[in-house]
Scaffold this active site. Structure first.
Site, PDB file in Angstrom:
ATOM      1  CG  ASP A 119      45.400  61.557  39.452  1.00 47.79           C
ATOM      2  OD1 ASP A 119      44.219  61.230  39.669  1.00 47.79           O
ATOM      3  OD2 ASP A 119      45.732  62.275  38.492  1.00 47.79           O
ATOM      4  CG  ASP A 184      38.676  61.202  36.889  1.00 48.59           C
ATOM      5  OD1 ASP A 184      37.647  61.872  36.697  1.00 48.59           O
ATOM      6  OD2 ASP A 184      39.393  60.791  35.965  1.00 48.59           O
TER       7      ASP A 184
END
Length: 417
Positions: A119, A184
C-alpha cells in the site's frame, strides 16, 4: 414591419431565456461542489484540532463511542488525510489548508522505506504526489522514488505481480495465502509510472505493466466482474485459488474491489495508451453501471450480489441484522473519480454515459443522505461507507478514503467543465 419587430422580440426573449437557463444549470451544478467543500470546512477544522501535533496517528474512521479511529503510520490509509487537505487547498486557496497538508505530508517521510505491504502507493502518492502540484520540492521527488523502490521489492518476476499480503491463512483457514495479490493493488501502480518518468528508468513502469496484465488475466471473470484475491504459488507462478474476502461470497462482486479495478486500469491506460487496459476499464465500468442491483442513486451496496440467488456466503451472514443492505459510499466516490477520467478516453454514447454517471454519483454523494450536513459525526465528510463487513468492521461509517476520492472527483469535475 410590426411582425418583424415582434419576431425579433420573440427570438431575443428566447435567447435571454436560454442564457438564463444555462446559467441556472451551471450554477446548479457548481452548487453541489461548493456545498461539499463548504461542509468539509468545519469538519476538517475539527479534525485538525483533534489531531494537532499528533503525527503518529492518522484519522481513519469514527467509532460508536464518539472517538476518532486512527491507523498508525505504517498502515494503508495514512496518505488520505494529507491528500484530502491538499484538495481543500486546491479548491479554496486558503493557506491554512496548505500549511496543514504540508505538515501531515512531511510526517509520512519514513514510510518511503516501508516494504511490509503493497500500500505504499496509497500512502505516499496520495500525499506527496498531491504536494508536488503546489510545491516542486526535489525532496518530495526523492521520497517518491524511494517509495517506488520499496514497492518493487515486493515484485516477483515468476508470478508477474507485486505481492499484496505476506503469507498467512486465508478466510476460514481453508487455504494458505502463499502469494496473495488483491485488486486494490492496481491503485499503487501510479507511483511506479511516476518513478519511471522522473528517473527515465523503465524498470518501474515495466513492473507496473506486468502487474496490470497479470491482474487482467486472473482477477476478472468473463463478464468483467472481479475477484478480490488471487493466490499464487510463488515458486511456479501458478494460480492456487481465488477469493472475494471482503465481499458476500467468493463468486460475488465486491463493490469497492470493482471500483479499484475501474480506477486502476484507467490509470494504466493513461500511462501506457495500451488499448487492452482501456477495454478492461470500460468493461468493468459497464458491469458496475449496468448491474440490475445498482440502486437508482448509483451508490452501490457493499456487494453487488448480496442476497441474490446463486450466491451463498461461506461465513455467518444474517440478513436480518440490517434494516437495509449497507451501502458503500467509498466505492461510489472512487468510481465517480475514475469515470470522469475514463470518459475522456472514449467517444460518443460511451463518453456521455460515463460522464453522466459520475455526475449522478457526485450529486447523490453531495445530498444530505450521504454528505455529513447534520453533524452525524464531528470530523468526516461522507457517511454510509462499508470497510469490511464479513469481518464485522466499519459498517455504515465514515472512512477517510471515501472523503479523499470524493474530493478528488469533485476537483476533477470542476476541471472538466
Amino acid at each position: 414591419m410590426m411582425k418583424r419587430k415582434i419576431l425579433v422580440l420573440k427570438y431575443s426573449f428566447l435567447a435571454i431565456l436560454l442564457i438564463l437557463l444555462n446559467t441556472f444549470n451551471v450554477n446548479g451544478q457548481d452548487e453541489f461542489v461548493k456545498k461539499s467543500f463548504t461542509t468539509a470546512d468545519p469538519l476538517y477544522t475539527n479534525l485538525l484540532k483533534a489531531t494537532e501535533g499528533n503525527f503518529k496517528n492518522y484519522p481513519h474512521s469514527f467509532l460508536e463511542n464518539g472517538n476518532i479511529k486512527y491507523y498508525q503510520i505504517d498502515e494503508w490509509t495514512g496518505g488520505f488525510w494529507p491528500g484530502s487537505l491538499w484538495y481543500m487547498y486546491e479548491y479554496t486557496k486558503e493557506e491554512k489548508w496548505k500549511k496543514a497538508a504540508t505538515a501531515w505530508t512531511n510526517s509520512l517521510e519514513s514510510n518511503q522505506y516501508n516494504t511490509k505491504h503493497h500500500d505504499i502507493g496509497f500512502m505516499m502518492y496520495c500525499s506527496y504526489g498531491n504536494a508536488l502540484k503546489f510545491d516542486d520540492n526535489p525532496k518530495y521527488k526523492e521520497i517518491l522514488i524511494q517509495s517506488a523502490k520499496s514497492l518493487t521489492q515486493r515484485y516477483s518476476p515468476v508470478v508477474g505481480s507485486i505481492q499484496s499480503w505476506n503469507t498467512r491463512k486465508s478466510k476460514g483457514d481453508i487455504n494458505l495465502w502463499e502469494y496473495a495479490v488483491i485488486m486494490d493493488n492496481m491503485m499503487n501502480l501510479e507511483l511506479l509510472f511516476y518513478a519511471s518518468k522522473v528517473t527515465n528508468d523503465p524498470v518501474y513502469k515495466n513492473i507496473a505493466i506486468n502487474h496490470a496484465a497479470k491482474t487482467m488475466q486472473n482477477h476478472l471473470r468473463a463478464d468483467y466482474s472481479s475477484y478480490h484475491v488471487v493466490n499464487y504459488d510463488p515458486k511456479s507462478g501458478k494460480v492456487l485459488h481465488k477469493q472475494t474476502l471482503q465481499g458476500f461470497s467468493d463468486e460475488s462482486t465486491w463493490a469497492r474491489g470493482q471500483a479499484w479495478g475501474i480506477y486502476g486500469f484507467t490509470t494504466v491506460y493513461r500511462e501506457t495508451k495500451d488499448k487492452r487496459f482501456l477495454k478492461t476499464a470500460v468493461k468493468m465500468a459497464n458491469f458496475f453501471l449496468d448491474h440490475p442491483n445498482l440502486p437508482k442513486d448509483k451508490i452501490p451496496y457493499w456487494d453487488f450480489n448480496v442476497g441474490q440467488p446463486g450466491f451463498k456466503p461461506d461465513w455467518d451472514f444474517d440478513p436480518k441484522r440490517f434494516k437495509e443492505t449497507p451501502r458503500d459510499a467509498s466505492a461510489a466516490a472512487i468510481t465517480s473519480s475514475a469515470l470522469l477520467e475514463l470518459s475522456t478516453y472514449v467517444k460518443g454514447k460511451q463518453k456521455q454515459k460515463f460522464y453522466n454517471a459520475a455526475l449522478a454519483m457526485l450529486k447523490s454523494l453531495s445530498s444530505d443522505t450521504y454528505l455529513n450536513t447534520n453533524n452525524a459525526n464531528p470530523y468526516y465528510l461522507l457517511k454510509h461507507s462499508t470497510g469490511n463487513l464479513p469481518s464485522n468492521r466499519e459498517i455504515d461509517v465514515p472512512l477517510i478514503y471515501a472523503d479523499y476520492y470524493f474530493l478528488e472527483a469533485l476537483t476533477r469535475y470542476e476541471k472538466s467543465k
